[in-house]
Design a protein around this motif. Structure first.
Motif, short mmCIF file in Angstrom:
data_model
loop_
_atom_site.label_atom_id
_atom_site.label_comp_id
_atom_site.label_asym_id
_atom_site.label_seq_id
_atom_site.Cartn_x
_atom_site.Cartn_y
_atom_site.Cartn_z
N ASN A 77 -9.50 42.06 -0.73
CA ASN A 77 -10.88 42.34 -0.39
C ASN A 77 -11.55 41.01 -0.01
N LEU A 78 -12.85 40.97 -0.13
CA LEU A 78 -13.61 39.74 0.17
C LEU A 78 -14.50 39.40 -1.02
N LEU A 79 -14.03 39.70 -2.22
CA LEU A 79 -14.82 39.49 -3.43
C LEU A 79 -15.08 38.01 -3.65
N MET A 80 -16.32 37.68 -4.01
CA MET A 80 -16.73 36.28 -4.06
C MET A 80 -16.81 35.71 -5.47
N ASP A 81 -17.16 36.55 -6.45
CA ASP A 81 -17.38 36.02 -7.80
C ASP A 81 -17.63 37.19 -8.73
N PHE A 82 -17.86 36.87 -10.00
CA PHE A 82 -18.25 37.86 -10.99
C PHE A 82 -19.76 37.79 -11.18
N GLU A 83 -20.41 38.94 -11.19
CA GLU A 83 -21.86 38.97 -11.37
C GLU A 83 -22.24 38.31 -12.70
N TRP A 121 -18.28 55.39 -10.18
CA TRP A 121 -17.52 54.70 -11.21
C TRP A 121 -18.33 54.48 -12.48
N HIS A 122 -19.64 54.50 -12.35
CA HIS A 122 -20.48 54.32 -13.53
C HIS A 122 -20.10 55.34 -14.60
N ASN A 123 -20.08 54.91 -15.85
CA ASN A 123 -19.81 55.79 -16.99
C ASN A 123 -18.38 56.33 -17.03
N TRP A 136 -21.65 46.13 -14.29
CA TRP A 136 -21.41 47.46 -14.84
C TRP A 136 -19.92 47.83 -14.83
N LEU A 137 -19.14 47.21 -13.94
CA LEU A 137 -17.70 47.49 -13.91
C LEU A 137 -17.03 47.07 -15.22
N PHE A 138 -17.63 46.09 -15.90
CA PHE A 138 -17.05 45.59 -17.14
C PHE A 138 -17.13 46.62 -18.27
#
Length: 257
Positions: A91-97, A51-53, A74-76
């Motif tokens: 999913n099990l997403l916890m937060d934003f980096e 997904w990068h770039n 990097w997803l941003f």
């Protein structure tokens, strides 16, 4: 990953198959640019490195996987000016980096983060958003003022979080396009705003399981397209509002007042 060798490939949809996706492929600035990526139910436990770039993405679906980590910074930078649809639900997403909260996607219309473990305040979308779904997380804080600027919104689902405070006065009139308003299962208090406007398209309102008080707002009579109304499990004190009987489309209501 075999598909990454197809240099002219623009859309890759592998959703809902009996397969596991290898995600350790080294990212490269020379990799082809996808416009559509559909990886729902691919047994993923991390964000794919390829997904990068990816700066041309329009649609990205990673729902119903097993990703148990923070949404990476990097997803941003993925599809900042092109992304219109983002689905990371179930999913099990916890937060934003790095506690990033302002979403960078200028053209994003649909955001689906339902059924994760996200914490902290509501993520801030661009004004292009028309479907904002973040239910069944662990989000906290009050409904922020920027909600009132989303005048193209047709679906707002903040249900089953730990949100607090009073409902904003703009709630019934900030978007003439709003069809679905789901705020149930939070800790909102105070009265329901008297601001439901003429010409509203609201078809569903669920404010149940909060601590709302006062009376049922008479401006609900303006919601002539309303089909479902749930105000149950609150602290509303009122007699049954006769004006609800004139709503021609109302199929079900649960008031418990």
């Amino acid at each position: 990953m075999l598909f990454l060798s197809f240099k002219r490939l623009k859309a890759l949809v592998l959703s809902s198959n009996k397969m596991s996706l290898l995600t350790s492929t080294t990212s490269s600035t020379n990799m082809q640019k996808f416009k559509v990526l559909g990886l729902r139910s691919c047994n993923l436990s991390e964000f794919p490195s390829f997904w990068h770039n990816q700066d041309q993405l329009i649609s990205l679906d990673l729902s119903s996987n097993k990703i148990a980590r923070k949404i990476p910074e990097w997803l941003f930078s993925t599809g900042t000016n092109s992304l219109e649809y983002l689905n990371l639900s179930y999913n099990l997403l916890m937060d934003f980096e790095h506690n990033l909260r302002v979403l960078p996607w200028n053209s994003l219309g649909e955001l689906d983060l339902r059924f994760n473990k996200l914490q902290g305040p509501l993520p801030v979308p661009s004004v292009s958003i028309y479907s904002y779904l973040v239910s069944n997380n662990q989000l906290t804080g009050e409904i922020p003022p920027w909600i009132c600027s989303l005048n193209g919104l047709y679906a707002l689902d903040l249900s089953n979080n730990s949100l607090t405070g009073m409902l904003p006065e703009c709630l019934g009139n900030f978007s003439a396009e709003l069809l679905v308003l789901k705020l149930q299962g939070n800790n909102f208090h105070g009265s329901i705003p008297q601001t439901f406007m003429n010409g509203t398209n609201l078809a569903m309102i669920d404010l149940s399981n909060n601590s709302l008080q006062g009376r049922v707002p008479s401006s609900l009579a303006n919601c002539v397209k309303l089909r479902f109304l749930n105000l149950g499990e609150n602290q509303i004190t009122d007699i049954f509002p006769l004006m609800l009987g004139i709503l021609p489309e109302l199929r079900g209501s649960r008031l418990e007042i």
